[in-house]
Design a protein around this motif. Structure first.
Motif, PDB file in Angstrom:
ATOM      1  N   THR A   1       3.454   3.456  -8.772  1.00 41.76           N
ATOM      2  CA  THR A   1       2.219   2.739  -8.415  1.00 41.76           C
ATOM      3  C   THR A   1       2.480   1.325  -7.917  1.00 41.76           C
ATOM      4  O   THR A   1       1.539   0.580  -7.659  1.00 41.76           O
ATOM      5  CB  THR A   1       1.252   2.699  -9.611  1.00 41.76           C
ATOM      6  OG1 THR A   1       1.948   2.259 -10.782  1.00 41.76           O
ATOM      7  CG2 THR A   1       0.657   4.070  -9.870  1.00 41.76           C
TER       8      THR A   1
ATOM      9  N   ASP B   1      -3.406   4.811 -10.213  1.00 39.61           N
ATOM     10  CA  ASP B   1      -2.738   5.899  -9.498  1.00 39.61           C
ATOM     11  C   ASP B   1      -3.282   6.013  -8.084  1.00 39.61           C
ATOM     12  O   ASP B   1      -4.448   5.694  -7.822  1.00 39.61           O
ATOM     13  CB  ASP B   1      -2.966   7.225 -10.228  1.00 39.61           C
ATOM     14  CG  ASP B   1      -2.221   7.285 -11.545  1.00 39.61           C
ATOM     15  OD1 ASP B   1      -0.991   7.140 -11.526  1.00 39.61           O
ATOM     16  OD2 ASP B   1      -2.870   7.474 -12.586  1.00 39.61           O
ATOM     17  N   TRP B   2      -2.450   6.492  -7.192  1.00 45.37           N
ATOM     18  CA  TRP B   2      -2.909   6.767  -5.836  1.00 45.37           C
ATOM     19  C   TRP B   2      -3.813   7.999  -5.854  1.00 45.37           C
ATOM     20  O   TRP B   2      -3.494   9.004  -6.504  1.00 45.37           O
ATOM     21  CB  TRP B   2      -1.725   7.042  -4.918  1.00 45.37           C
ATOM     22  CG  TRP B   2      -0.995   5.817  -4.471  1.00 45.37           C
ATOM     23  CD1 TRP B   2      -0.940   4.615  -5.099  1.00 45.37           C
ATOM     24  CD2 TRP B   2      -0.199   5.692  -3.280  1.00 45.37           C
ATOM     25  NE1 TRP B   2      -0.159   3.744  -4.402  1.00 45.37           N
ATOM     26  CE2 TRP B   2       0.309   4.368  -3.274  1.00 45.37           C
ATOM     27  CE3 TRP B   2       0.138   6.555  -2.256  1.00 45.37           C
ATOM     28  CZ2 TRP B   2       1.134   3.904  -2.259  1.00 45.37           C
ATOM     29  CZ3 TRP B   2       0.960   6.090  -1.257  1.00 45.37           C
ATOM     30  CH2 TRP B   2       1.442   4.776  -1.242  1.00 45.37           C
TER      31      TRP B   2
ATOM     32  N   ASP C   1      -5.515   8.273  -0.627  1.00 49.76           N
ATOM     33  CA  ASP C   1      -4.531   7.208  -0.433  1.00 49.76           C
ATOM     34  C   ASP C   1      -3.198   7.784   0.049  1.00 49.76           C
ATOM     35  O   ASP C   1      -2.582   7.271   0.990  1.00 49.76           O
ATOM     36  CB  ASP C   1      -4.284   6.455  -1.754  1.00 49.76           C
ATOM     37  CG  ASP C   1      -5.485   5.662  -2.225  1.00 49.76           C
ATOM     38  OD1 ASP C   1      -6.333   5.328  -1.391  1.00 49.76           O
ATOM     39  OD2 ASP C   1      -5.575   5.390  -3.441  1.00 49.76           O
ATOM     40  N   THR C   2      -2.769   8.860  -0.617  1.00 47.95           N
ATOM     41  CA  THR C   2      -1.483   9.470  -0.274  1.00 47.95           C
ATOM     42  C   THR C   2      -1.537  10.076   1.121  1.00 47.95           C
ATOM     43  O   THR C   2      -0.587   9.939   1.906  1.00 47.95           O
ATOM     44  CB  THR C   2      -1.122  10.552  -1.303  1.00 47.95           C
ATOM     45  OG1 THR C   2      -1.246  10.012  -2.625  1.00 47.95           O
ATOM     46  CG2 THR C   2       0.297  11.040  -1.102  1.00 47.95           C
TER      47      THR C   2
ATOM     48  N   ASN D   1       3.153   9.238  -7.465  1.00 46.59           N
ATOM     49  CA  ASN D   1       2.473   8.350  -6.532  1.00 46.59           C
ATOM     50  C   ASN D   1       3.328   8.025  -5.301  1.00 46.59           C
ATOM     51  O   ASN D   1       3.767   8.930  -4.615  1.00 46.59           O
ATOM     52  CB  ASN D   1       2.022   7.092  -7.272  1.00 46.59           C
ATOM     53  CG  ASN D   1       1.032   7.409  -8.365  1.00 46.59           C
ATOM     54  OD1 ASN D   1      -0.118   7.697  -8.097  1.00 46.59           O
ATOM     55  ND2 ASN D   1       1.467   7.390  -9.620  1.00 46.59           N
ATOM     56  N   ALA D   2       3.554   6.725  -5.025  1.00 45.15           N
ATOM     57  CA  ALA D   2       4.284   6.343  -3.813  1.00 45.15           C
ATOM     58  C   ALA D   2       5.690   6.926  -3.785  1.00 45.15           C
ATOM     59  O   ALA D   2       6.214   7.260  -2.717  1.00 45.15           O
ATOM     60  CB  ALA D   2       4.342   4.820  -3.708  1.00 45.15           C
TER      61      ALA D   2
ATOM     62  N   SER E   1      -4.853  -2.457  -8.213  1.00 45.90           N
ATOM     63  CA  SER E   1      -4.746  -1.128  -7.623  1.00 45.90           C
ATOM     64  C   SER E   1      -3.576  -1.107  -6.666  1.00 45.90           C
ATOM     65  O   SER E   1      -3.328  -2.072  -5.960  1.00 45.90           O
ATOM     66  CB  SER E   1      -6.034  -0.773  -6.858  1.00 45.90           C
ATOM     67  OG  SER E   1      -7.112  -0.750  -7.742  1.00 45.90           O
TER      68      SER E   1
ATOM     69  N   PRO F   1      -3.676   1.018  -0.968  1.00 45.50           N
ATOM     70  CA  PRO F   1      -3.721   2.187  -0.095  1.00 45.50           C
ATOM     71  C   PRO F   1      -3.716   1.773   1.351  1.00 45.50           C
ATOM     72  O   PRO F   1      -4.086   0.643   1.687  1.00 45.50           O
ATOM     73  CB  PRO F   1      -5.062   2.846  -0.468  1.00 45.50           C
ATOM     74  CG  PRO F   1      -5.920   1.702  -0.873  1.00 45.50           C
ATOM     75  CD  PRO F   1      -4.988   0.702  -1.524  1.00 45.50           C
TER      76      PRO F   1
END
Length: 434
Positions: A39, A161-162, A166-167, A208-209, A277, A280
């Motif tokens: 994250t 979390d994404w 966002d992803t 996540n990322a 956050s 994104p």
């Protein structure tokens, strides 16, 4: 990022006022970063070390990165040595401790916490900024067991979390930066990515990322299987390659039967406000409600409605099967890779009109199979695939494609995926459908 930026601005203003009034530099304090893996906690910590140095609040832009388990020794005295060593390296800089909740586990973990607390009150280490990071619930439990340590961390930030959107946005930006993507393909690619990411995020291990970057690498690897044989002057990537990469990761993450299928570790309750956050991508897309709308599926071969009741269909085709074997067959079909349906390299001499029509038909056929899979019409899908494979085999025997491409129904006949081979319905009927 807004809250952490605001906090740094407050520090900067406080520093300016102190300088103007001849006061000592204000205390920076220490930080807690809570959130799931990937994250952005480590990335933000690295950025903070540079910013605080440029603000002249740290003597060095360096960041010393470690983890709770790395600081915990295996025998009495080793833990204190490890912690003291890292503190010494981080003098005048940032000490970042990921998975810090490991510090509170066992007798040696308690020794690490005691050593760290002593350092935070020792003038020798006054210029160090300590950032501890990890899952929210575990960090809270660790600090609750040691109120003295908890009181030393005055700044707490939560890293969300994404989301699947966002992803998806991140991956689309990555794809566009590397490959030529046609406008007419973009929407379908976005939908495929979003749907697969939603499935991935429901499985254990989503990071996540970190996983988004891993997916990008999978795209490159799978695409290379095609491009190594057919080099491109303008790099492109196919929908089938994108889908295959995502499906492979889903299969790798799917637990064996009997294991829990829902991912843990993403705690939703917090004693601290969720202040940070993960950033994104900025590009905006249609709402998730619009993206979930699907039409009533029809067979791409016969055009018939494929939403009939599966129990009636099962009765028509021989009744009951062994329950355990049926479950295994269903799982295999749900995880099947239909990307081969989108294969085919354009043959020379095929007009743009014919190729565009063929590409549209391929996509529609692929979409229908995906819809059937999502709606769990297992038996109907199995019969449809058997029918399709039988038809494909008949066409290959009548008019083979030297590249072995699949065939698609176009107008009054069938055309291979390469575009240059064609067989009419009359020929097919005359030879095999009698």
């Amino acid at each position: 990022m807004a809250n952490i930026k605001a906090h740094l601005v407050q520090l900067q203003n406080n520093l300016k006022v102190a300088k103007n009034e001849g006061q000592p530099k204000p205390d920076i304090g220490h930080f807690i970063f809570k959130g799931s893996p990937g994250t952005g906690k480590t990335t933000v910590a690295r950025a903070m070390s540079r910013i605080l140095y440029e603000m002249e609040m740290l003597a060095s832009p360096k960041i010393v990165e470690t983890s709770g388990s790395d600081l915990t020794g295996e025998y009495v005295g080793q833990t204190k040595t490890k912690v003291s060593e890292k503190l010494g390296q981080a003098r005048g800089a940032v000490l970042f401790i990921d998975e810090a909740y490991e510090l509170g586990k066992g007798s040696y973990g308690e020794e690490a916490m005691t050593t760290l607390l002593a350092a935070m009150t020792d003038p020798e280490y006054r210029g160090i900024v300590i950032i501890i990071a990890g899952y929210e619930h575990e960090i809270d439990e660790m600090l609750d067991r040691n109120p003295g340590l908890k009181s030393r961390f005055s700044n707490s930030f939560y890293f969300n979390d994404w989301s699947a959107t966002d992803t998806r946005n991140f991956l689309m930006q990555e794809l566009k930066s590397k490959y030529e993507i046609r406008d007419e393909d973009q929407r379908q690619i976005e939908l495929i990515i979003l749907q697969r990411i939603q499935r991935l995020q429901a499985l254990p291990g989503w990071a996540n990322a970190r996983d988004a970057l891993a997916i990008g690498k999978k795209f490159q690897i799978i695409r290379s299987e095609r491009v190594v044989q057919f080099p491109e002057s303008i790099p492109t990537i196919q929908l089938a390659e994108i889908d295959r990469a995502l499906e492979e990761m889903i299969r790798e993450r799917t637990p064996a039967k009997g294991e829990a299928a829902i991912r843990g570790g993403r705690n939703q309750s917090s004693a601290y406000p969720r202040q940070l956050s993960a950033p994104p991508p900025q590009q905006q897309f249609a709402s998730s409600h619009e993206e979930r709308e699907v039409t009533r599926p029809q067979s791409p071969i016969s055009g018939e409605d494929l939403t009939h009741d599966t129990e009636e269909l099962s009765a028509e085709n021989g009744g009951n099967h062994d329950e355990e074997n049926a479950d295994e067959d269903d799982d295999d079909l749900l995880n099947a890779d239909f990307s081969y349906l989108l294969g085919g390299t354009r043959d020379s001499g095929v007009s743009d009109e014919v190729w565009e029509e063929l590409e549209a038909i391929k996509r529609r056929y692929f979409e229908e199979l995906e819809r059937l899979r999502r709606e769990r019409e297992i038996e109907k899908l199995r019969l449809e695939l058997e029918k399709q494979k039988a038809t494909q085999e008949r066409i290959r025997r009548l008019c083979s494609c030297p590249m072995g491409f699949a065939w698609y129904q176009v107008g009054g006949g069938w055309r291979c995926a390469g575009g240059s081979h064609y067989v009419s319905n009359e020929q097919l009927q005359a030879n095999f459908m009698q």
